[in-house]
Design an enzyme around this catalytic site. Structure first.
Site, mmCIF file in Angstrom:
data_model
loop_
_atom_site.group_PDB
_atom_site.id
_atom_site.type_symbol
_atom_site.label_atom_id
_atom_site.label_comp_id
_atom_site.label_asym_id
_atom_site.label_seq_id
_atom_site.Cartn_x
_atom_site.Cartn_y
_atom_site.Cartn_z
ATOM 1 C CG ASP A 116 -2.037 -1.003 1.144
ATOM 2 O OD1 ASP A 116 -2.447 -1.357 0.023
ATOM 3 O OD2 ASP A 116 -2.523 -1.428 2.201
ATOM 4 C CG ASP A 134 -6.664 -1.349 -1.689
ATOM 5 O OD1 ASP A 134 -6.908 -2.566 -1.841
ATOM 6 O OD2 ASP A 134 -5.757 -0.926 -0.947
#
Length: 156
Positions: A116, A134
């Site tokens: 991330d 995401d």
């Protein structure tokens, strides 16, 4: 005659997958863990590792999360197969979800965690760090919900 189904839309999933993976490998090659660069006052590129799912739930459940991603991916491919090619909004939304799910699945299987790096905050409020996969999943879910309201109603 060849059936014109929604599998044509897998090209979108493929693009999302490769852009997501390329962005994550770029982060892995350019950043140290937790290294951060401010881009805007409310946005940074920050490398973190997520060993769970959204917001780090199911932390450490790598194989369960991989199995769920595979099941969902299979269901989406089946839905695309059953859909008509012209169901643009629904097929596009499913393709975004699939590309994102496969991007995060690749990370879990290859790295053992999800990379991330998109970091948003406003003052004291900090949103959990996320990635392109995401984004695709969230946008895809929103568009899928929208597409469910746009379907023609059956008359009795």
């Amino acid at each position: 005659m060849k059936k014109e189904n929604g599998l044509y839309w897998l090209i979108i999933s493929t693009i999302v997958f490769f852009v997501d993976i390329a962005s994550k490998f770029w982060i892995l090659n350019k950043f140290n863990l937790y290294e951060s660069i401010n881009v805007l006052p409310f946005f940074s590129i920050t490398y973190v590792q997520n060993i769970g799912a959204a917001f780090s739930i199911f932390e450490g459940q790598r194989w369960m999360l991989a199995a769920v991603a595979l099941l969902i991916s299979g269901a989406i491919v089946y839905m695309l197969y059953r859909n008509k090619r012209q169901q643009k909004l629904e097929n596009f939304s499913l393709s975004l979800i699939l590309g994102g799910a496969l991007g995060n699945l690749f990370d879990r299987l290859y790295h053992g965690f999800v990379v991330d790096f998109l970091d948003v905050n406003f003052g004291c409020w900090h949103y959990p760090t996320f990635n392109i996969a995401d984004c695709a999943i969230c946008i895809g879910i929103g568009l899928f919900i929208l597409s469910s309201y746009k379907k023609p109603q059956k008359t009795e």
